[in-house]
Design a protein around this motif. Sequence first.
Motif, PDB file in Angstrom:
ATOM      1  N   LEU A  41      46.865  19.814  57.631  1.00 57.61           N
ATOM      2  CA  LEU A  41      46.989  18.424  57.171  1.00 57.61           C
ATOM      3  C   LEU A  41      48.446  17.919  57.184  1.00 57.61           C
ATOM      4  N   PRO A  42      49.028  17.751  58.378  1.00 57.71           N
ATOM      5  CA  PRO A  42      50.385  17.203  58.445  1.00 57.71           C
ATOM      6  C   PRO A  42      50.415  15.772  57.903  1.00 57.71           C
ATOM      7  N   ASP A  43      51.608  15.299  57.550  1.00 58.02           N
ATOM      8  CA  ASP A  43      51.733  13.922  57.068  1.00 58.02           C
ATOM      9  C   ASP A  43      51.559  12.931  58.201  1.00 58.02           C
ATOM     10  N   LEU A  44      52.077  13.310  59.377  1.00 58.74           N
ATOM     11  CA  LEU A  44      52.040  12.400  60.528  1.00 58.74           C
ATOM     12  C   LEU A  44      51.808  13.185  61.810  1.00 58.74           C
ATOM     13  N   CYS A  45      50.946  12.652  62.664  1.00 59.88           N
ATOM     14  CA  CYS A  45      50.678  13.263  63.968  1.00 59.88           C
ATOM     15  C   CYS A  45      51.304  12.375  65.035  1.00 59.88           C
ATOM     16  N   LEU A  46      52.248  12.916  65.774  1.00 59.24           N
ATOM     17  CA  LEU A  46      52.925  12.204  66.854  1.00 59.24           C
ATOM     18  C   LEU A  46      52.285  12.671  68.157  1.00 59.24           C
ATOM     19  N   VAL A  47      51.474  11.799  68.800  1.00 59.79           N
ATOM     20  CA  VAL A  47      50.635  12.269  69.903  1.00 59.79           C
ATOM     21  C   VAL A  47      50.778  11.408  71.159  1.00 59.79           C
ATOM     22  N   ASP A  48      50.623  12.071  72.295  1.00 55.64           N
ATOM     23  CA  ASP A  48      50.553  11.396  73.582  1.00 55.64           C
ATOM     24  C   ASP A  48      49.115  10.908  73.771  1.00 55.64           C
ATOM     25  N   ILE A  49      48.914   9.936  74.673  1.00 60.77           N
ATOM     26  CA  ILE A  49      47.537   9.478  74.923  1.00 60.77           C
ATOM     27  C   ILE A  49      46.813  10.433  75.853  1.00 60.77           C
ATOM     28  N   GLU A  50      47.382  10.699  77.025  1.00 60.65           N
ATOM     29  CA  GLU A  50      46.688  11.504  78.028  1.00 60.65           C
ATOM     30  C   GLU A  50      47.090  12.962  77.883  1.00 60.65           C
ATOM     31  N   MET A  51      46.177  13.745  77.271  1.00 58.59           N
ATOM     32  CA  MET A  51      46.388  15.182  77.087  1.00 58.59           C
ATOM     33  C   MET A  51      45.123  15.921  77.507  1.00 58.59           C
ATOM     34  N   PRO A  52      45.247  17.187  77.879  1.00 62.36           N
ATOM     35  CA  PRO A  52      44.055  17.968  78.209  1.00 62.36           C
ATOM     36  C   PRO A  52      43.133  18.131  77.011  1.00 62.36           C
ATOM     37  N   ASN A  53      41.856  18.325  77.293  1.00 60.07           N
ATOM     38  CA  ASN A  53      40.802  18.671  76.323  1.00 60.07           C
ATOM     39  C   ASN A  53      40.430  17.555  75.351  1.00 60.07           C
ATOM     40  N   LEU A  54      41.412  16.853  74.812  1.00 64.82           N
ATOM     41  CA  LEU A  54      41.121  15.770  73.876  1.00 64.82           C
ATOM     42  C   LEU A  54      42.277  14.776  73.979  1.00 64.82           C
ATOM     43  N   SER A  55      41.976  13.540  74.318  1.00 63.10           N
ATOM     44  CA  SER A  55      43.049  12.548  74.462  1.00 63.10           C
ATOM     45  C   SER A  55      43.606  12.155  73.092  1.00 63.10           C
ATOM     46  N   GLY A  56      44.763  11.511  73.092  1.00 61.51           N
ATOM     47  CA  GLY A  56      45.345  11.049  71.844  1.00 61.51           C
ATOM     48  C   GLY A  56      44.443  10.071  71.112  1.00 61.51           C
ATOM     49  N   LEU A  57      43.755   9.222  71.877  1.00 61.95           N
ATOM     50  CA  LEU A  57      42.851   8.241  71.268  1.00 61.95           C
ATOM     51  C   LEU A  57      41.625   8.926  70.667  1.00 61.95           C
ATOM     52  N   ALA A  58      41.093   9.916  71.384  1.00 60.50           N
ATOM     53  CA  ALA A  58      39.941  10.668  70.855  1.00 60.50           C
ATOM     54  C   ALA A  58      40.344  11.428  69.589  1.00 60.50           C
ATOM     55  N   LEU A  59      41.563  11.940  69.579  1.00 58.38           N
ATOM     56  CA  LEU A  59      42.084  12.651  68.410  1.00 58.38           C
ATOM     57  C   LEU A  59      42.215  11.694  67.217  1.00 58.38           C
ATOM     58  N   ALA A  60      42.751  10.495  67.486  1.00 59.61           N
ATOM     59  CA  ALA A  60      42.885   9.485  66.426  1.00 59.61           C
ATOM     60  C   ALA A  60      41.517   9.104  65.856  1.00 59.61           C
ATOM     61  N   GLU A  61      40.528   8.992  66.730  1.00 59.82           N
ATOM     62  CA  GLU A  61      39.165   8.651  66.290  1.00 59.82           C
ATOM     63  C   GLU A  61      38.587   9.757  65.407  1.00 59.82           C
ATOM     64  N   LYS A  62      38.823  11.011  65.781  1.00 59.37           N
ATOM     65  CA  LYS A  62      38.334  12.144  64.976  1.00 59.37           C
ATOM     66  C   LYS A  62      38.972  12.145  63.582  1.00 59.37           C
ATOM     67  N   ILE A  63      40.280  11.874  63.549  1.00 54.30           N
ATOM     68  CA  ILE A  63      40.995  11.840  62.272  1.00 54.30           C
ATOM     69  C   ILE A  63      40.433  10.729  61.385  1.00 54.30           C
ATOM     70  N   LYS A  64      40.167   9.567  62.004  1.00 56.79           N
ATOM     71  CA  LYS A  64      39.609   8.432  61.256  1.00 56.79           C
ATOM     72  C   LYS A  64      38.216   8.768  60.724  1.00 56.79           C
ATOM     73  N   GLN A  65      37.355   9.326  61.594  1.00 61.94           N
ATOM     74  CA  GLN A  65      35.983   9.633  61.194  1.00 61.94           C
ATOM     75  C   GLN A  65      35.934  10.692  60.091  1.00 61.94           C
ATOM     76  N   ALA A  66      36.879  11.632  60.160  1.00 61.19           N
ATOM     77  CA  ALA A  66      36.912  12.706  59.157  1.00 61.19           C
ATOM     78  C   ALA A  66      37.607  12.252  57.868  1.00 61.19           C
ATOM     79  N   ASN A  67      38.138  11.017  57.898  1.00 63.53           N
ATOM     80  CA  ASN A  67      38.810  10.445  56.725  1.00 63.53           C
ATOM     81  C   ASN A  67      39.959  11.333  56.237  1.00 63.53           C
ATOM     82  N   LEU A  68      40.717  11.873  57.188  1.00 65.38           N
ATOM     83  CA  LEU A  68      41.855  12.723  56.841  1.00 65.38           C
ATOM     84  C   LEU A  68      43.066  11.846  56.506  1.00 65.38           C
ATOM     85  N   PRO A  69      43.934  12.324  55.614  1.00 60.14           N
ATOM     86  CA  PRO A  69      45.044  11.486  55.153  1.00 60.14           C
ATOM     87  C   PRO A  69      46.204  11.349  56.142  1.00 60.14           C
TER      88      PRO A  69
END
Length: 201
Positions: free
Chosen positions: A47-75
């Motif tokens: 549970l880091p305070d901030l995730c600094l992410v690229d958009i185009e990454m292997p396996n899971l894009s930055g946008l898909a990662l952001a969506e997962k964080i939102k859906q999981a309601n992580l801080p």
Amino acid sequence: MIRVLLAEDQQMLRGALTSLLAFEPDIEVIAEVADGQQAWDYIQQELPDLCLVDIEMPNLSGLALAEKIKQANLPCKVMIVTTFARPGYLQKAMECEVHGYLLKDEPIDYLIATIRKIMQGERVVSKDLAATLFMKEQNPLNEREITVLQLVKEGLTTQEISKQLFLTKGTIRNYLSTAIQKLQVESRQQAAQVASDKGWL
């Protein structure tokens, strides 16, 4: 101390960012990873305070990662740093409620200041992208057409797409034909490219 997870598939850039952030007395890079899935696994554990992410990454894009964080309601807050000024990407990022969206050619001082602003509750978008928020272009493709074009982008043939989606080759051709017409292009490859460039895939 602001605990940062850095997810970026370009090793040189990832190393440079980590080194530069290490000079800041109130910022600590607790992990650096090369793909979105690694980032997701780490986020759930630490549970880091901030995730600094690229958009185009292997396996899971930055946008898909952001969506997962939102859906999981992580801080943890999400800040996307990208080379892409595509309206579709920015719109998706806003829908995922990311806290920052910066272009990679921004000065490092601006990026560091943005990290602090985000932790204080602000949302930040690169000035060059601000106008893009008002240029929303409607995606004409339906969900199935998007899926098919994504597989075209990955290099699959009609027969391979047909097997993967459990649809007939004729049905796949119909989806592709409709997508080509909607995007006003001449081939499936062009359709996949246009849809990708607009951030719809």
